[in-house]
Design a protein around this motif. Structure first.
Motif, PDB file in Angstrom:
ATOM      1  N   ASP A  43      -7.907  -3.782   8.872  1.00 26.11           N
ATOM      2  CA  ASP A  43      -7.580  -2.944   7.823  1.00 26.11           C
ATOM      3  C   ASP A  43      -5.810  -3.048   7.390  1.00 26.11           C
ATOM      4  N   ASP A  44      -5.733  -3.988   6.422  1.00 24.74           N
ATOM      5  CA  ASP A  44      -4.317  -4.066   6.301  1.00 24.74           C
ATOM      6  C   ASP A  44      -3.657  -2.663   5.833  1.00 24.74           C
ATOM      7  N   ARG A  45      -4.194  -1.844   4.846  1.00 29.63           N
ATOM      8  CA  ARG A  45      -3.730  -0.456   4.581  1.00 29.63           C
ATOM      9  C   ARG A  45      -3.421   0.085   5.700  1.00 29.63           C
ATOM     10  N   LEU A  46      -4.256   0.301   6.851  1.00 27.18           N
ATOM     11  CA  LEU A  46      -3.937   1.252   7.864  1.00 27.18           C
ATOM     12  C   LEU A  46      -2.908   0.585   8.751  1.00 27.18           C
ATOM     13  N   VAL A  47      -2.962  -0.565   9.070  1.00 32.39           N
ATOM     14  CA  VAL A  47      -1.920  -1.247   9.939  1.00 32.39           C
ATOM     15  C   VAL A  47      -0.504  -1.073   9.058  1.00 32.39           C
ATOM     16  N   GLU A  48      -0.474  -1.127   7.792  1.00 28.71           N
ATOM     17  CA  GLU A  48       0.952  -0.974   7.148  1.00 28.71           C
ATOM     18  C   GLU A  48       1.276   0.485   7.274  1.00 28.71           C
ATOM     19  N   LEU A  49       0.291   1.490   7.218  1.00 34.10           N
ATOM     20  CA  LEU A  49       0.698   2.801   7.221  1.00 34.10           C
ATOM     21  C   LEU A  49       1.341   3.246   8.769  1.00 34.10           C
ATOM     22  N   LEU A 104      -6.675   7.960  10.475  1.00 32.53           N
ATOM     23  CA  LEU A 104      -5.470   8.111  10.693  1.00 32.53           C
ATOM     24  C   LEU A 104      -5.342   8.183  12.288  1.00 32.53           C
ATOM     25  N   LEU A 105      -5.885   9.076  12.928  1.00 36.52           N
ATOM     26  CA  LEU A 105      -5.879   9.172  14.315  1.00 36.52           C
ATOM     27  C   LEU A 105      -6.199   8.023  15.265  1.00 36.52           C
ATOM     28  N   HIS A 106      -7.337   7.493  14.832  1.00 36.33           N
ATOM     29  CA  HIS A 106      -7.965   6.379  15.416  1.00 36.33           C
ATOM     30  C   HIS A 106      -6.996   5.223  15.203  1.00 36.33           C
ATOM     31  N   ALA A 107      -6.290   5.107  13.924  1.00 40.81           N
ATOM     32  CA  ALA A 107      -5.349   4.006  13.653  1.00 40.81           C
ATOM     33  C   ALA A 107      -4.277   4.086  14.420  1.00 40.81           C
ATOM     34  N   ARG A 108      -3.676   4.941  14.881  1.00 42.91           N
ATOM     35  CA  ARG A 108      -2.395   5.412  15.432  1.00 42.91           C
ATOM     36  C   ARG A 108      -2.575   4.958  16.835  1.00 42.91           C
ATOM     37  N   HIS A 136       0.704  -1.331  -0.086  1.00 45.63           N
ATOM     38  CA  HIS A 136       0.052  -0.076  -0.049  1.00 45.63           C
ATOM     39  C   HIS A 136       0.804   1.394  -0.094  1.00 45.63           C
ATOM     40  N   TYR A 137       2.002   1.219   0.916  1.00 49.01           N
ATOM     41  CA  TYR A 137       2.839   2.314   0.724  1.00 49.01           C
ATOM     42  C   TYR A 137       4.404   2.072   0.637  1.00 49.01           C
ATOM     43  N   PRO A 138       4.600   1.694  -0.726  1.00 47.20           N
ATOM     44  CA  PRO A 138       5.884   1.334  -0.863  1.00 47.20           C
ATOM     45  C   PRO A 138       7.155   2.418  -0.778  1.00 47.20           C
ATOM     46  N   ARG A 139       6.689   3.506  -1.373  1.00 46.45           N
ATOM     47  CA  ARG A 139       7.442   4.569  -1.130  1.00 46.45           C
ATOM     48  C   ARG A 139       7.844   5.168   0.199  1.00 46.45           C
ATOM     49  N   LEU A 140       6.732   5.170   1.173  1.00 49.65           N
ATOM     50  CA  LEU A 140       6.991   5.561   2.466  1.00 49.65           C
ATOM     51  C   LEU A 140       7.820   4.500   3.242  1.00 49.65           C
ATOM     52  N   ALA A 141       7.643   3.305   3.030  1.00 52.72           N
ATOM     53  CA  ALA A 141       8.700   2.135   3.549  1.00 52.72           C
ATOM     54  C   ALA A 141       9.939   2.299   2.962  1.00 52.72           C
ATOM     55  N   ARG A 142      10.156   2.567   1.595  1.00 55.43           N
ATOM     56  CA  ARG A 142      11.327   2.685   1.081  1.00 55.43           C
ATOM     57  C   ARG A 142      12.067   3.841   1.872  1.00 55.43           C
ATOM     58  N   ARG A 143      11.238   4.969   2.120  1.00 53.64           N
ATOM     59  CA  ARG A 143      12.047   6.032   3.002  1.00 53.64           C
ATOM     60  C   ARG A 143      12.408   5.754   4.100  1.00 53.64           C
ATOM     61  N   ALA A 144      11.660   4.974   4.813  1.00 57.19           N
ATOM     62  CA  ALA A 144      12.059   4.343   6.234  1.00 57.19           C
ATOM     63  C   ALA A 144      13.402   3.463   6.136  1.00 57.19           C
ATOM     64  N   HIS A 145      13.378   2.671   4.993  1.00 58.94           N
ATOM     65  CA  HIS A 145      14.605   1.758   5.193  1.00 58.94           C
ATOM     66  C   HIS A 145      15.605   2.448   4.580  1.00 58.94           C
ATOM     67  N   ASP A 146      15.662   3.503   4.034  1.00 61.83           N
ATOM     68  CA  ASP A 146      16.725   4.013   3.391  1.00 61.83           C
ATOM     69  C   ASP A 146      17.483   4.947   4.658  1.00 61.83           C
ATOM     70  N   ARG A 178       6.236  -1.247  21.075  1.00 65.79           N
ATOM     71  CA  ARG A 178       5.198  -0.213  21.282  1.00 65.79           C
ATOM     72  C   ARG A 178       4.043  -0.351  20.198  1.00 65.79           C
ATOM     73  N   PHE A 179       4.292  -1.042  19.153  1.00 66.77           N
ATOM     74  CA  PHE A 179       3.071  -1.503  18.058  1.00 66.77           C
ATOM     75  C   PHE A 179       2.841  -2.433  18.218  1.00 66.77           C
ATOM     76  N   THR A 180       1.120  -2.566  18.190  1.00 69.26           N
ATOM     77  CA  THR A 180       0.525  -3.864  18.374  1.00 69.26           C
ATOM     78  C   THR A 180      -0.414  -4.083  17.697  1.00 69.26           C
ATOM     79  N   THR A 181      -0.704  -5.343  16.980  1.00 69.30           N
ATOM     80  CA  THR A 181      -1.959  -5.540  16.480  1.00 69.30           C
ATOM     81  C   THR A 181      -2.402  -6.845  17.433  1.00 69.30           C
ATOM     82  N   ASP A 182      -2.275  -7.233  18.567  1.00 69.72           N
ATOM     83  CA  ASP A 182      -2.604  -8.134  19.265  1.00 69.72           C
ATOM     84  C   ASP A 182      -4.056  -7.816  19.909  1.00 69.72           C
ATOM     85  N   PRO A 183      -5.068  -8.414  19.571  1.00 70.21           N
ATOM     86  CA  PRO A 183      -6.444  -7.786  20.090  1.00 70.21           C
ATOM     87  C   PRO A 183      -6.660  -7.949  21.460  1.00 70.21           C
TER      88      PRO A 183
END
Length: 448
Positions: free
Chosen positions: A64-70, A308-312, A10-20, A40-45
């Protein structure tokens, strides 16, 4: 052509920016595994997050895979533009870095003798307004935002500031700097309020405006915090906390006013912003861009802002450590923010504290016991102060807001709010944006 980063459809450019970050600044980011999720990051319900149940359901966000990835990607994203300049702290003092950046903002990069290439890159990136920002709306949005900044923000700013300290994982960078201990707490609160206030002045965010320079200074301070945290791994466990001051943690402060507008729109059944709201959004998006936030974290719709705010919050592990969060909250609440000690200043201080406590109570869903557990009590005296002053504070805001809708009064209203904003800046003191970034080794020790 978009560079694809495996596992980030979903966000390859953002991921590349992080990896760079690892290849561009190995001295800071070389030890971080950008394919691993920090604690700190958790998807465990079954794990508590910072998203209150009364605000939104967490399950749809986790699905929502898109929000989780973001959020996962932005949790590991620092500032690939400003961090290299901050890393020059190995060769320059903080004062020298600030002085060079300030001169470059005011007089251009060529005014800095032997300007390091990292500074040239930093300033050029801020000057290059991207096509996804509509500059035509920015000045209009600043005018609309000025109203609340002049008439409401002085009574709510401290409460909003407190809300940033409710999570150990997000608050630790501030604790490491020692910037909110003792008497420095008042200066930090006033400088933060001063930054958001000065950016609303006419032309403040133009290339040579005061807001542009203030944004550059704040951005540098964030990068210096990252530099000092990451160069002391015995104090900063990236496996637990990820990247210090990640881009995702700047979203709440940058878009809190827009989030409130979005929630108001949603309650009325709207998913899109109206013309006035859209202008205010664009002003906030541009200000966030100057602070280094990428397009992916700056939605253009009411629904997008809320998501976005709720996903964070839904993906940030819950945790209120009294040694970190509680200490920051208490030092901030005890800070005296007025410029003098006259009877008026003391009375204004008492009223502002009560309003800030009331605003903070909103972040706790009105639960006074929960707020008190976080060192923010709201008593009868606070309720009385809010009740007595509400007709003036809210009444004046609504009256000026209504007057501004009349074209014949618009200029007079704008002159009035500009005058109030300048008066607020005097009260806050001249923002220095020169936060003392101490060695975190001696500032704080924390274990998860």
């Amino acid at each position: 052509m978009t560079t694809y980063c495996p596992g980030t459809p979903h966000y390859p450019r953002l991921a590349r920016r992080a990896h760079d970050q690892r290849s561009q600044l190995a001295a800071l980011y070389g030890a971080i595994d950008f394919d691993a999720e920090p604690h700190r990051f958790t998807t465990d319900p079954t794990v508590e997050s910072t998203l209150p149940r009364w605000v939104a359901e967490r399950a749809p966000i986790l699905a929502d895979d898109r929000l989780v990835e973001l959020i996962r990607t932005a949790t590991l994203l620092g500032d690939v533009i400003a961090d290299p300049y901050a890393a020059l702290a190995q060769r320059y003092t903080v004062a020298e870095l600030i002085d060079m950046l300030r001169r470059a903002c005011r007089s251009g990069i060529d005014s800095v003798v032997d300007a390091p290439p990292e500074l040239r890159t930093f300033l050029a990136a801020m000057e290059a307004t991207p096509p996804w920002i509509d500059l035509r709306l920015v000045e209009e949005g600043a005018r609309y935002s000025r109203l609340a900044t002049a008439l409401l923000a002085p009574f709510l700013a401290r409460g909003a500031f407190l809300a940033t300290f409710l999570n150990t994982y997000a608050a630790l960078p501030m604790a490491l700097t020692g910037a909110l201990s003792g008497r420095r707490a008042a200066r930090r609160v006033n400088e933060t309020a001063g930054f958001f206030t000065v950016t609303t002045l006419p032309g403040a965010l133009t290339r040579h405006g005061a807001g542009f320079e203030a944004a550059a200074m704040v951005r540098l301070m964030h990068s210096l915090v990252r530099y000092h945290a990451l160069t002391h791994p015995e104090q900063w466990d990236h496996r637990v906390y990820g990247v210090p001051v990640p881009q995702i943690d700047q979203v709440p402060a940058g878009l809190v006013d827009i989030y409130l507008l979005a929630m108001s729109a949603a309650r009325r059944g709207r998913t899109e912003f109206g013309a006035r709201e859209r202008a205010m959004l664009e002003f906030s998006r541009y200000r966030c861009f100057l602070l280094g936030l990428p397009e992916e974290l700056l939605p253009t719709t009411a629904t997008g802002v809320i998501e976005l705010l709720h996903a964070r919050a839904a993906l940030l592990r819950d945790g209120f450590d009294d040694a970190t969060c509680g200490a920051l909250v208490r030092s901030t609440m005890s800070a005296y923010l007025r410029p003098g000690r006259s009877w008026f200043d003391r009375a204004a201080d008492a009223v502002e504290r009560s309003w800030s406590r009331a605003f903070f109570l909103g972040f706790c869903g009105g639960n006074r016991k929960q707020a008190a557990g976080m060192s923010v009590g709201f008593g009868i005296a606070d309720a009385a102060r809010v009740l007595v002053t509400a007709p003036f504070i809210l009444g004046r805001f609504l009256a000026v807001l209504a007057a501004g809708r009349w074209s014949v009064l618009r200029d007079r209203v704008d002159e009035y709010t500009i005058g109030l904003v300048r008066a607020r800046l005097t009260t806050y003191g001249v923002p220095e944006f020169t936060a003392e970034v101490r060695d975190p080794v001696s500032a704080h020790r924390h274990t998860p």
